[in-house]
Design a protein around this motif. Sequence first.
Motif, PDB file in Angstrom:
ATOM      1  N   LEU A   1       5.230   8.024 -11.990  1.00 50.55           N
ATOM      2  CA  LEU A   1       4.782   6.632 -11.985  1.00 50.55           C
ATOM      3  C   LEU A   1       5.943   5.720 -12.352  1.00 50.55           C
ATOM      4  O   LEU A   1       6.647   5.963 -13.332  1.00 50.55           O
ATOM      5  N   TYR A   2       6.107   4.671 -11.552  1.00 47.99           N
ATOM      6  CA  TYR A   2       7.178   3.718 -11.789  1.00 47.99           C
ATOM      7  C   TYR A   2       6.589   2.311 -11.841  1.00 47.99           C
ATOM      8  O   TYR A   2       5.499   2.063 -11.328  1.00 47.99           O
ATOM      9  N   SER A   3       7.344   1.394 -12.419  1.00 48.82           N
ATOM     10  CA  SER A   3       6.849   0.015 -12.537  1.00 48.82           C
ATOM     11  C   SER A   3       6.659  -0.637 -11.167  1.00 48.82           C
ATOM     12  O   SER A   3       5.803  -1.500 -11.009  1.00 48.82           O
ATOM     13  N   THR A   4       7.429  -0.215 -10.170  1.00 46.69           N
ATOM     14  CA  THR A   4       7.255  -0.787  -8.826  1.00 46.69           C
ATOM     15  C   THR A   4       5.874  -0.461  -8.268  1.00 46.69           C
ATOM     16  O   THR A   4       5.284  -1.261  -7.546  1.00 46.69           O
ATOM     17  N   GLN A   5       5.358   0.703  -8.622  1.00 50.76           N
ATOM     18  CA  GLN A   5       4.024   1.072  -8.162  1.00 50.76           C
ATOM     19  C   GLN A   5       2.963   0.215  -8.846  1.00 50.76           C
ATOM     20  O   GLN A   5       1.993  -0.202  -8.209  1.00 50.76           O
ATOM     21  N   PHE A   6       3.150  -0.054 -10.131  1.00 55.33           N
ATOM     22  CA  PHE A   6       2.207  -0.927 -10.846  1.00 55.33           C
ATOM     23  C   PHE A   6       2.252  -2.352 -10.297  1.00 55.33           C
ATOM     24  O   PHE A   6       1.220  -3.000 -10.157  1.00 55.33           O
ATOM     25  N   LEU A   7       3.440  -2.824  -9.977  1.00 54.25           N
ATOM     26  CA  LEU A   7       3.563  -4.169  -9.399  1.00 54.25           C
ATOM     27  C   LEU A   7       2.893  -4.237  -8.033  1.00 54.25           C
ATOM     28  O   LEU A   7       2.216  -5.213  -7.706  1.00 54.25           O
ATOM     29  N   SER A   8       3.071  -3.185  -7.228  1.00 53.31           N
ATOM     30  CA  SER A   8       2.413  -3.143  -5.916  1.00 53.31           C
ATOM     31  C   SER A   8       0.902  -3.135  -6.074  1.00 53.31           C
ATOM     32  O   SER A   8       0.188  -3.847  -5.352  1.00 53.31           O
ATOM     33  N   LEU A   9       0.400  -2.354  -7.008  1.00 52.15           N
ATOM     34  CA  LEU A   9      -1.044  -2.324  -7.273  1.00 52.15           C
ATOM     35  C   LEU A   9      -1.548  -3.671  -7.772  1.00 52.15           C
ATOM     36  O   LEU A   9      -2.633  -4.124  -7.385  1.00 52.15           O
TER      37      LEU A   9
ATOM     38  N   SER B   1       0.833  -1.209   0.000  1.00 49.32           N
ATOM     39  CA  SER B   1       0.000   0.000   0.000  1.00 49.32           C
ATOM     40  C   SER B   1       0.865   1.256   0.000  1.00 49.32           C
ATOM     41  O   SER B   1       0.605   2.206  -0.741  1.00 49.32           O
ATOM     42  N   LYS B   2       1.886   1.248   0.823  1.00 48.96           N
ATOM     43  CA  LYS B   2       2.798   2.392   0.891  1.00 48.96           C
ATOM     44  C   LYS B   2       3.517   2.584  -0.440  1.00 48.96           C
ATOM     45  O   LYS B   2       3.722   3.711  -0.890  1.00 48.96           O
ATOM     46  N   ASN B   3       3.863   1.499  -1.074  1.00 47.16           N
ATOM     47  CA  ASN B   3       4.641   1.536  -2.302  1.00 47.16           C
ATOM     48  C   ASN B   3       3.782   1.831  -3.530  1.00 47.16           C
ATOM     49  O   ASN B   3       4.309   2.207  -4.565  1.00 47.16           O
ATOM     50  N   ALA B   4       2.478   1.655  -3.440  1.00 45.95           N
ATOM     51  CA  ALA B   4       1.605   1.778  -4.602  1.00 45.95           C
ATOM     52  C   ALA B   4       1.311   3.216  -5.003  1.00 45.95           C
ATOM     53  O   ALA B   4       1.003   3.481  -6.158  1.00 45.95           O
ATOM     54  N   PHE B   5       1.409   4.137  -4.074  1.00 48.97           N
ATOM     55  CA  PHE B   5       1.031   5.517  -4.373  1.00 48.97           C
ATOM     56  C   PHE B   5       2.238   6.337  -4.795  1.00 48.97           C
ATOM     57  O   PHE B   5       3.242   6.392  -4.078  1.00 48.97           O
ATOM     58  N   PRO B   6       2.137   6.973  -5.954  1.00 45.14           N
ATOM     59  CA  PRO B   6       3.278   7.750  -6.473  1.00 45.14           C
ATOM     60  C   PRO B   6       3.534   9.003  -5.643  1.00 45.14           C
ATOM     61  O   PRO B   6       2.610   9.638  -5.161  1.00 45.14           O
ATOM     62  N   GLN B   7       4.820   9.292  -5.477  1.00 45.31           N
ATOM     63  CA  GLN B   7       5.196  10.507  -4.777  1.00 45.31           C
ATOM     64  C   GLN B   7       5.648  11.566  -5.770  1.00 45.31           C
ATOM     65  O   GLN B   7       5.417  12.743  -5.580  1.00 45.31           O
ATOM     66  N   THR B   8       6.305  11.134  -6.839  1.00 45.65           N
ATOM     67  CA  THR B   8       6.733  12.096  -7.855  1.00 45.65           C
ATOM     68  C   THR B   8       6.218  11.703  -9.237  1.00 45.65           C
ATOM     69  O   THR B   8       5.577  12.490  -9.901  1.00 45.65           O
TER      70      THR B   8
ATOM     71  N   ALA C   1      -0.325  -6.605  -7.026  1.00 44.57           N
ATOM     72  CA  ALA C   1      -0.392  -7.506  -5.865  1.00 44.57           C
ATOM     73  C   ALA C   1      -1.619  -7.195  -5.013  1.00 44.57           C
ATOM     74  O   ALA C   1      -2.325  -8.105  -4.566  1.00 44.57           O
ATOM     75  N   LEU C   2      -1.899  -5.912  -4.789  1.00 44.55           N
ATOM     76  CA  LEU C   2      -3.074  -5.533  -3.993  1.00 44.55           C
ATOM     77  C   LEU C   2      -4.373  -5.931  -4.687  1.00 44.55           C
ATOM     78  O   LEU C   2      -5.325  -6.374  -4.037  1.00 44.55           O
ATOM     79  N   LEU C   3      -4.410  -5.806  -6.001  1.00 48.23           N
ATOM     80  CA  LEU C   3      -5.600  -6.233  -6.751  1.00 48.23           C
ATOM     81  C   LEU C   3      -5.789  -7.749  -6.664  1.00 48.23           C
ATOM     82  O   LEU C   3      -6.922  -8.238  -6.617  1.00 48.23           O
ATOM     83  N   THR C   4      -4.693  -8.481  -6.616  1.00 45.86           N
ATOM     84  CA  THR C   4      -4.773  -9.930  -6.453  1.00 45.86           C
ATOM     85  C   THR C   4      -5.381 -10.276  -5.100  1.00 45.86           C
ATOM     86  O   THR C   4      -6.174 -11.212  -4.983  1.00 45.86           O
ATOM     87  N   VAL C   5      -5.034  -9.509  -4.074  1.00 50.63           N
ATOM     88  CA  VAL C   5      -5.627  -9.710  -2.753  1.00 50.63           C
ATOM     89  C   VAL C   5      -7.135  -9.483  -2.827  1.00 50.63           C
ATOM     90  O   VAL C   5      -7.930 -10.288  -2.328  1.00 50.63           O
TER      91      VAL C   5
END
Length: 181
Positions: free
Chosen positions: A86-94, A77-84, A96-100
């Motif tokens: 959009l990066y691929s790590t944010q898409f991967l985090s999202l 959740s912390k990693n999914a939201f962009p701070q500056t 995983a969360l969507l899989t949940v």
Amino acid sequence: ATQRKHLKYQMEIFLTRLMEVVNIENNPKITYEHKELVLDTIVRLYKIPQFITQLYVNYDCDLFTHNIFEDLTKMLSKNAFPQTGLYSTQFLSLDALLTVIETVERPKSKIESENAEEYLISSHEQLMSLKYKKKLITTATELFNTKPSKGVSYLQDQGLIKDEPSEIANFMKTNPHLDKK
């Protein structure tokens, strides 16, 4: 039959280490690609049928293990939201969360039909009872590690043990997180 129960503690250490890699900031030894690879590994694990459910049952509801599912979800959740940007790590985090969410949304009948004899999943009430007991034992452990008599007293007040030496000894023997110095 599954080998997961035989690798429970190794899997706990592995998943904890994966979270550490993603959470570490400003370490030249851990590159963006490392974090991306770790998050991709987590997504792949989450897509294994029953993995998320077993993660919760076997770690978050176990009295003496870390809350791996909860910690992973917080990290994602912390990693999914962009701070500056959009990066691929944010898409991967999202992902995983969507899989949940998909796992939670999956019809219960489909879950029960998949390897029904291999996984015996407790009812919601039983799981919540275990989580509550785990919270009490964690608090008692922290109290015990600061002052043993406080920890034992707390356990007795909560009705988890009686004032019998055998029950106190059993608590001390079975709890790996106690400082027994």
